[in-house]
Design a protein around this motif. Structure first.
Motif, short mmCIF file in Angstrom:
data_model
loop_
_atom_site.label_atom_id
_atom_site.label_comp_id
_atom_site.label_asym_id
_atom_site.label_seq_id
_atom_site.Cartn_x
_atom_site.Cartn_y
_atom_site.Cartn_z
N GLY A 1 17.91 -7.42 28.41
CA GLY A 1 19.02 -6.88 27.63
C GLY A 1 18.57 -5.81 26.67
N ALA A 2 17.42 -6.05 26.02
CA ALA A 2 16.88 -5.07 25.07
C ALA A 2 16.47 -3.78 25.78
CB ALA A 2 15.70 -5.67 24.32
N SER B 1 19.51 -17.55 34.48
CA SER B 1 19.54 -18.21 35.78
C SER B 1 18.94 -17.30 36.86
CB SER B 1 20.99 -18.57 36.12
OG SER B 1 21.12 -18.96 37.45
N ILE B 2 19.28 -16.02 36.80
CA ILE B 2 18.73 -15.05 37.76
C ILE B 2 17.22 -14.94 37.60
CG2 ILE B 2 18.64 -12.57 38.31
CD1 ILE B 2 21.69 -12.50 37.74
N PHE B 3 16.77 -14.79 36.34
CA PHE B 3 15.33 -14.64 36.12
C PHE B 3 14.57 -15.92 36.47
CE2 PHE B 3 16.66 -11.00 33.40
CZ PHE B 3 15.98 -10.03 34.12
N GLY B 4 15.21 -17.08 36.30
CA GLY B 4 14.61 -18.34 36.74
C GLY B 4 14.40 -18.33 38.24
N GLU C 1 8.83 -17.81 34.05
CA GLU C 1 8.63 -19.11 33.41
C GLU C 1 9.58 -19.30 32.23
OE1 GLU C 1 5.00 -21.40 31.21
OE2 GLU C 1 4.50 -20.17 32.96
N ASN C 2 9.69 -18.27 31.38
CA ASN C 2 10.61 -18.35 30.25
C ASN C 2 11.79 -17.43 30.55
OD1 ASN C 2 11.98 -18.44 27.82
ND2 ASN C 2 10.10 -18.53 26.61
N ALA C 3 12.72 -17.95 31.35
CA ALA C 3 13.80 -17.14 31.91
C ALA C 3 14.75 -16.62 30.83
CB ALA C 3 14.57 -17.94 32.96
N PHE C 4 15.04 -17.43 29.81
CA PHE C 4 15.98 -16.99 28.78
C PHE C 4 15.38 -15.86 27.96
CE2 PHE C 4 18.54 -17.09 24.91
CZ PHE C 4 19.82 -17.12 25.45
N GLN C 5 14.10 -15.98 27.64
CA GLN C 5 13.42 -14.92 26.88
C GLN C 5 13.38 -13.64 27.71
OE1 GLN C 5 9.43 -15.93 25.66
NE2 GLN C 5 9.49 -14.46 23.98
N GLU C 6 13.16 -13.77 29.02
CA GLU C 6 13.15 -12.59 29.89
C GLU C 6 14.54 -11.95 29.94
OE1 GLU C 6 11.28 -9.67 31.80
OE2 GLU C 6 10.27 -11.45 31.01
N MET D 1 26.68 -14.90 24.99
CA MET D 1 25.88 -16.05 25.42
C MET D 1 26.04 -16.39 26.90
SD MET D 1 23.43 -17.85 24.52
CE MET D 1 23.37 -17.41 22.80
N PRO D 2 27.26 -16.43 27.46
CA PRO D 2 27.36 -16.70 28.91
C PRO D 2 26.65 -15.66 29.76
CG PRO D 2 29.51 -16.90 27.84
CD PRO D 2 28.58 -16.32 26.82
N VAL D 3 26.61 -14.42 29.28
CA VAL D 3 25.91 -13.35 30.02
C VAL D 3 24.42 -13.63 30.04
CG1 VAL D 3 25.35 -10.89 30.03
CG2 VAL D 3 27.67 -11.64 29.49
N PHE D 4 23.86 -13.99 28.87
CA PHE D 4 22.43 -14.29 28.81
C PHE D 4 22.09 -15.53 29.64
CE2 PHE D 4 22.29 -11.62 24.87
CZ PHE D 4 21.33 -10.73 25.33
N GLU D 5 22.99 -16.50 29.65
CA GLU D 5 22.76 -17.71 30.47
C GLU D 5 22.75 -17.37 31.95
OE1 GLU D 5 25.83 -20.27 28.98
OE2 GLU D 5 24.63 -20.85 27.20
#
Length: 198
Positions: free
Chosen positions: A164-165, A146-149, A154-159, A138-142
């Motif tokens: 990751g996928a 932040s980077i993609f934001g 627009e949807n940085a967490f989904q990106e 989870m901290p990695v995705f967060e």
């Protein structure tokens, strides 16, 4: 003949021996899980690989599931070292460095990556470890979100999850068939997708 005066071991020495033995078992478990997969691996095989008795192994770990969970969690922590890199003030350079480091770490630690990919491909096995892995991931995705934001998504967490996928897909194919999916090409394509060379 005089008896040899051997002083008893200290608590610290016992603890060091215990930690070394635990690591010996975890290394053996990684070897067996990576080679045979979770279902075909047995506690007997792991004990044999660790050069200890099955009974002694149970003094350190409850069962095969606990071993897998710890091996996976330790492995993920080790594999995600690449995501701790920083390129101050330049998120594109930071993301590019993460991609490059990920492939470098795949080369350095193929057993953990093979275990990670095989576990992720088996739903029942994945379910055994997913809760613990998410605490690590989870901290990695967060951080990625932040980077993609900052990159304007627009949807940085989904990106971050999509990234990751993709990295998983490229990485798995690279490890299985590096001739068709060479590391340099995989890195180049991921960098092109996110326009990291501009």
């Amino acid at each position: 003949m005089r008896p040899i005066n051997m002083s008893p071991r200290t608590k610290e020495q016992f603890e060091n021996i215990r930690q070394e033995r635990k690591q010996q078992i975890l290394d053996a478990a990684l070897e067996i899980f990576a080679k045979n997969g979770y279902y075909k691996a047995s506690i007997s095989q792991i004990a044999t690989e660790a050069n200890i008795s099955k009974g002694l192994l149970y003094n350190y770990f409850q069962n095969k599931e606990e071993l897998l969970t710890i091996v996976m969690s330790d492995g993920i922590t080790h594999l995600l070292r690449g995501y701790a890199v920083k390129a101050e003030g330049n998120v594109k350079a930071e993301l590019k460095l993460m991609i490059e480091k990920s492939f470098d770490f795949m080369d350095e630690d193929q057993q953990h990556w093979q275990l990670y990919f095989s576990t992720m491909m088996q739903t029942e096995v994945q379910a055994l470890v997913m809760d613990k892995l998410m605490v690590t991931l989870m901290p990695v995705f967060e951080n990625l979100a932040s980077i993609f934001g900052e990159l304007g998504f627009e949807n940085a967490f989904q990106e971050a999850q999509l990234f990751g996928a993709m990295l998983d897909g490229f990485g798995m194919n690279y490890l299985v068939n590096p001739q068709i999916f060479p590391k340099e090409y995989c890195i180049k394509r991921l960098c092109e997708i996110y326009q990291l060379n501009k």
